[in-house]
Each structure stands twice: as C-alpha cells, then as structure tokens.
Design a protein around this motif. Structure first.
Motif, PDB file in Angstrom:
ATOM      1  N   VAL A  61      -2.714  10.123   8.005  1.00  0.00           N
ATOM      2  CA  VAL A  61      -3.870  10.670   8.309  1.00  0.00           C
ATOM      3  C   VAL A  61      -4.443  11.402   7.272  1.00  0.00           C
ATOM      4  O   VAL A  61      -3.825  12.312   6.854  1.00  0.00           O
ATOM      5  CB  VAL A  61      -3.853  11.306   9.790  1.00  0.00           C
ATOM      6  CG1 VAL A  61      -5.336  12.017  10.211  1.00  0.00           C
ATOM      7  CG2 VAL A  61      -3.615  10.390  10.819  1.00  0.00           C
ATOM      8  N   ALA A  62      -5.519  11.094   6.957  1.00  0.00           N
ATOM      9  CA  ALA A  62      -6.433  12.049   5.816  1.00  0.00           C
ATOM     10  C   ALA A  62      -7.842  12.264   6.280  1.00  0.00           C
ATOM     11  O   ALA A  62      -8.570  11.552   7.257  1.00  0.00           O
ATOM     12  CB  ALA A  62      -6.393  11.006   4.608  1.00  0.00           C
ATOM     13  N   ALA A  85       3.190   9.781  10.060  1.00  0.00           N
ATOM     14  CA  ALA A  85       4.036  10.042   8.745  1.00  0.00           C
ATOM     15  C   ALA A  85       3.668  11.426   7.911  1.00  0.00           C
ATOM     16  O   ALA A  85       4.558  11.887   7.288  1.00  0.00           O
ATOM     17  CB  ALA A  85       3.934   8.794   7.841  1.00  0.00           C
ATOM     18  N   GLY A  86       2.430  11.678   7.986  1.00  0.00           N
ATOM     19  CA  GLY A  86       1.867  12.865   7.275  1.00  0.00           C
ATOM     20  C   GLY A  86       0.510  12.989   7.341  1.00  0.00           C
ATOM     21  O   GLY A  86      -0.335  11.950   7.884  1.00  0.00           O
ATOM     22  N   VAL A  87       0.101  14.029   7.077  1.00  0.00           N
ATOM     23  CA  VAL A  87      -1.458  14.605   7.068  1.00  0.00           C
ATOM     24  C   VAL A  87      -1.901  14.811   5.602  1.00  0.00           C
ATOM     25  O   VAL A  87      -1.199  15.525   5.032  1.00  0.00           O
ATOM     26  CB  VAL A  87      -1.931  15.616   8.217  1.00  0.00           C
ATOM     27  CG1 VAL A  87      -3.369  16.006   8.037  1.00  0.00           C
ATOM     28  CG2 VAL A  87      -1.486  15.084   9.543  1.00  0.00           C
ATOM     29  N   HIS A  88      -3.153  14.570   5.459  1.00  0.00           N
ATOM     30  CA  HIS A  88      -3.373  14.756   4.033  1.00  0.00           C
ATOM     31  C   HIS A  88      -5.041  15.118   4.136  1.00  0.00           C
ATOM     32  O   HIS A  88      -5.888  14.876   4.689  1.00  0.00           O
ATOM     33  CB  HIS A  88      -3.615  13.261   3.228  1.00  0.00           C
ATOM     34  CG  HIS A  88      -2.204  12.602   3.174  1.00  0.00           C
ATOM     35  ND1 HIS A  88      -1.724  12.869   1.861  1.00  0.00           N
ATOM     36  CD2 HIS A  88      -1.785  11.932   3.952  1.00  0.00           C
ATOM     37  CE1 HIS A  88      -0.185  12.062   1.978  1.00  0.00           C
ATOM     38  NE2 HIS A  88      -0.642  11.607   3.228  1.00  0.00           N
ATOM     39  N   VAL A  89      -5.209  16.550   3.475  1.00  0.00           N
ATOM     40  CA  VAL A  89      -6.328  17.177   3.564  1.00  0.00           C
ATOM     41  C   VAL A  89      -6.934  17.067   2.111  1.00  0.00           C
ATOM     42  O   VAL A  89      -6.258  17.484   1.072  1.00  0.00           O
ATOM     43  CB  VAL A  89      -6.141  18.710   3.836  1.00  0.00           C
ATOM     44  CG1 VAL A  89      -7.594  19.469   3.585  1.00  0.00           C
ATOM     45  CG2 VAL A  89      -5.761  18.599   5.181  1.00  0.00           C
ATOM     46  N   LEU A 146      -4.982  -2.718  13.195  1.00  0.00           N
ATOM     47  CA  LEU A 146      -4.613  -1.726  12.113  1.00  0.00           C
ATOM     48  C   LEU A 146      -3.454  -2.068  11.366  1.00  0.00           C
ATOM     49  O   LEU A 146      -2.413  -2.524  11.877  1.00  0.00           O
ATOM     50  CB  LEU A 146      -4.637  -0.329  12.479  1.00  0.00           C
ATOM     51  CG  LEU A 146      -5.993   0.497  13.219  1.00  0.00           C
ATOM     52  CD1 LEU A 146      -5.643   1.712  13.735  1.00  0.00           C
ATOM     53  CD2 LEU A 146      -6.850   0.429  12.144  1.00  0.00           C
ATOM     54  N   PRO A 147      -3.323  -1.874   9.947  1.00  0.00           N
ATOM     55  CA  PRO A 147      -2.201  -2.388   9.365  1.00  0.00           C
ATOM     56  C   PRO A 147      -1.007  -1.412   9.808  1.00  0.00           C
ATOM     57  O   PRO A 147      -1.300  -0.236  10.141  1.00  0.00           O
ATOM     58  CB  PRO A 147      -2.379  -1.811   8.133  1.00  0.00           C
ATOM     59  CG  PRO A 147      -3.971  -1.894   7.771  1.00  0.00           C
ATOM     60  CD  PRO A 147      -4.270  -1.667   8.990  1.00  0.00           C
ATOM     61  N   GLU A 148       0.327  -1.853   9.703  1.00  0.00           N
ATOM     62  CA  GLU A 148       1.515  -0.938  10.262  1.00  0.00           C
ATOM     63  C   GLU A 148       1.656   0.162   9.334  1.00  0.00           C
ATOM     64  O   GLU A 148       1.967   1.335   9.918  1.00  0.00           O
ATOM     65  CB  GLU A 148       2.583  -1.777  10.298  1.00  0.00           C
ATOM     66  CG  GLU A 148       3.757  -1.212  10.954  1.00  0.00           C
ATOM     67  CD  GLU A 148       4.906  -2.047  11.585  1.00  0.00           C
ATOM     68  OE1 GLU A 148       5.953  -1.726  12.036  1.00  0.00           O
ATOM     69  OE2 GLU A 148       4.735  -3.452  11.259  1.00  0.00           O
ATOM     70  N   ALA A 149       1.624  -0.048   8.119  1.00  0.00           N
ATOM     71  CA  ALA A 149       1.512   0.744   6.838  1.00  0.00           C
ATOM     72  C   ALA A 149       0.348   1.249   6.567  1.00  0.00           C
ATOM     73  O   ALA A 149      -0.348   0.300   6.040  1.00  0.00           O
ATOM     74  CB  ALA A 149       2.672   0.628   6.159  1.00  0.00           C
ATOM     75  N   CYS A 150      -0.394   2.455   6.737  1.00  0.00           N
ATOM     76  CA  CYS A 150      -1.806   2.605   6.194  1.00  0.00           C
ATOM     77  C   CYS A 150      -1.914   4.010   6.250  1.00  0.00           C
ATOM     78  O   CYS A 150      -1.222   4.854   6.755  1.00  0.00           O
ATOM     79  CB  CYS A 150      -2.829   1.766   7.203  1.00  0.00           C
ATOM     80  SG  CYS A 150      -2.778   2.339   8.798  1.00  0.00           S
ATOM     81  N   VAL A 151      -3.410   4.469   5.727  1.00  0.00           N
ATOM     82  CA  VAL A 151      -3.824   5.924   5.670  1.00  0.00           C
ATOM     83  C   VAL A 151      -5.239   5.747   6.701  1.00  0.00           C
ATOM     84  O   VAL A 151      -5.923   4.885   6.184  1.00  0.00           O
ATOM     85  CB  VAL A 151      -4.017   6.684   4.482  1.00  0.00           C
ATOM     86  CG1 VAL A 151      -4.467   7.866   4.590  1.00  0.00           C
ATOM     87  CG2 VAL A 151      -2.851   6.208   3.655  1.00  0.00           C
ATOM     88  N   LEU A 152      -5.243   6.520   7.725  1.00  0.00           N
ATOM     89  CA  LEU A 152      -6.737   6.542   8.577  1.00  0.00           C
ATOM     90  C   LEU A 152      -7.349   7.754   7.905  1.00  0.00           C
ATOM     91  O   LEU A 152      -7.104   8.806   8.050  1.00  0.00           O
ATOM     92  CB  LEU A 152      -6.226   6.482  10.061  1.00  0.00           C
ATOM     93  CG  LEU A 152      -5.132   5.929  10.609  1.00  0.00           C
ATOM     94  CD1 LEU A 152      -4.786   5.995  12.034  1.00  0.00           C
ATOM     95  CD2 LEU A 152      -5.931   4.262  10.555  1.00  0.00           C
TER      96      LEU A 152
END
Length: 205
Positions: A61-62, A85-89, A146-152
């Motif tokens: 998630v970004a 998997a992670g969060v991106h700011v 939604l792709p299984e591996a992606c960034v929302l």
C-alpha cells in the motif's frame, strides 16, 4: 455490568508459564491488554511481527503525503488488518501515527521522498502500480482483478493522486458510488480496495 467486564484482553497468565521464546515475560506477569487477536496473546511484539512476516500478502500500500494527511494512520491500521506486504509513504516522512493505534510496529513502513523514487522501487521489485482514484480511464475495482503482486496507490484526501503519481501508475481502478459526493474518504477507499484484493486472492486464508 462492572468496569472489569469491559476490559480488553486478558489478565496475568494462570498456572505454569509456557516455555516458548515467543512469549513476553512482562505480559505473562501483568496481563495482555493490547488490541491483538487471541492467537497472539502474551507474545512479544517482535514475535508477532516475525510470524506475520511469514504470511504477508502480495500487495503493498502506498500513500502520497504532501499535505500531512491525517488518513495515513487509519490506512496503516487497515494494512495491518489485511497483512499487507508493506506500507509506503511518498513525500513528507512524518505522518500522524495516532490513527495507526501502534499497528505500524507490526509491519514495515517505507519512505520515498518523491514519486519517481517510489516508482523506481516498484519497478525494481517487478510490482505494478495500481492507482485508486476517480480517473477518466479507471475501471471499477470489482470489474478488474487486482494483480496478486502489486502496489495499491492512494492520493491525498481531497485532491487525490498527483499528476506524477497518475503518470507512474500501470493501471487505475475506481470504487463505484451512487450518492452525491464526488469521492470517498481516503481511509475508507483504502479499506474497500484492500478487501477486494483479499476477496480475490486470499479466499480461505
């Protein structure tokens, strides 16, 4: 009902303590009043995060943070609930952690100064960027898996995604609405889209 009956969590461990390094001796002695699922009662924070790391889902998630968006904390909390998997700011490094309710300790929160830096990271990790906004070419999220591996990727409350973020995205989805407001609250939108990813890719998990 008494005040005691409304307390969250559990009191001190009853009986012989478990011989397991995942358990925290202070919590065993004093009780565990944290907002964690029962499976993790009395576990140390480090042990919980390590266990979650073995089960992370394929989406990141970004969030853009140019105006110190107060929704970021709530989005982080939801990302923890769905074991992202992670969060991106992206943008300002500092963000309001109150809404996260300490859940930012249970997952990795990364910082990117610019959209270009974030996009480079996503490319290096072969992760397509899915923009979530009311864009002209956006497809309703339930109509495009939604792709299984992606960034929302989510934008600021109000202005939405920046032009740079829109340009960096590989695709765009939108949440269909039926009322008078133009857009949903950013934290609410993030929760809906994360749940849609889970609905498609984590059934039975």
């Amino acid at each position: 009902m008494s005040e005691q009956e409304y307390e969250v969590g559990v009191g001190p461990w009853q009986g012989e303590w478990p011989a397991d390094a995942r358990y925290d001796e202070e919590l065993l002695a004093a009780g565990d009043r944290r907002n964690v699922v029962d499976h993790y009662r009395y576990w140390s924070l480090e042990a919980i995060k390590a266990d979650l790391d073995t089960q992370r889902h394929g989406f990141h998630v970004a969030i853009e943070n140019w105006q110190h968006d107060f929704n970021i904390g709530s989005i982080v909390r939801t990302a923890n609930a769905f074991n992202a998997a992670g969060v991106h700011v992206i943008g300002r490094k500092r963000w309001n952690r109150r809404g996260a309710m300490v859940t930012d300790r249970y997952l990795d929160v990364h910082h990117h100064e610019t959209v270009a830096g974030f996009a480079s990271w996503a490319s290096d990790n072969a992760l397509p960027i899915v923009a979530v906004d009311t864009l002209p070419d956006a497809v309703p999220v339930e109509q495009r898996a939604l792709p299984e591996a992606c960034v929302l990727l989510f934008g600021q409350e109000g202005p939405g995604l920046s032009p740079e973020a829109v340009a960096a995205a590989d695709s765009a989805v939108v949440i269909r609405q039926f009322g008078s407001t133009r857009s949903l609250n950013a934290a609410a939108a993030a929760a809906i889209v994360m749940h849609e990813w889970v609905r498609v890719h984590a059934q039975g998990a």
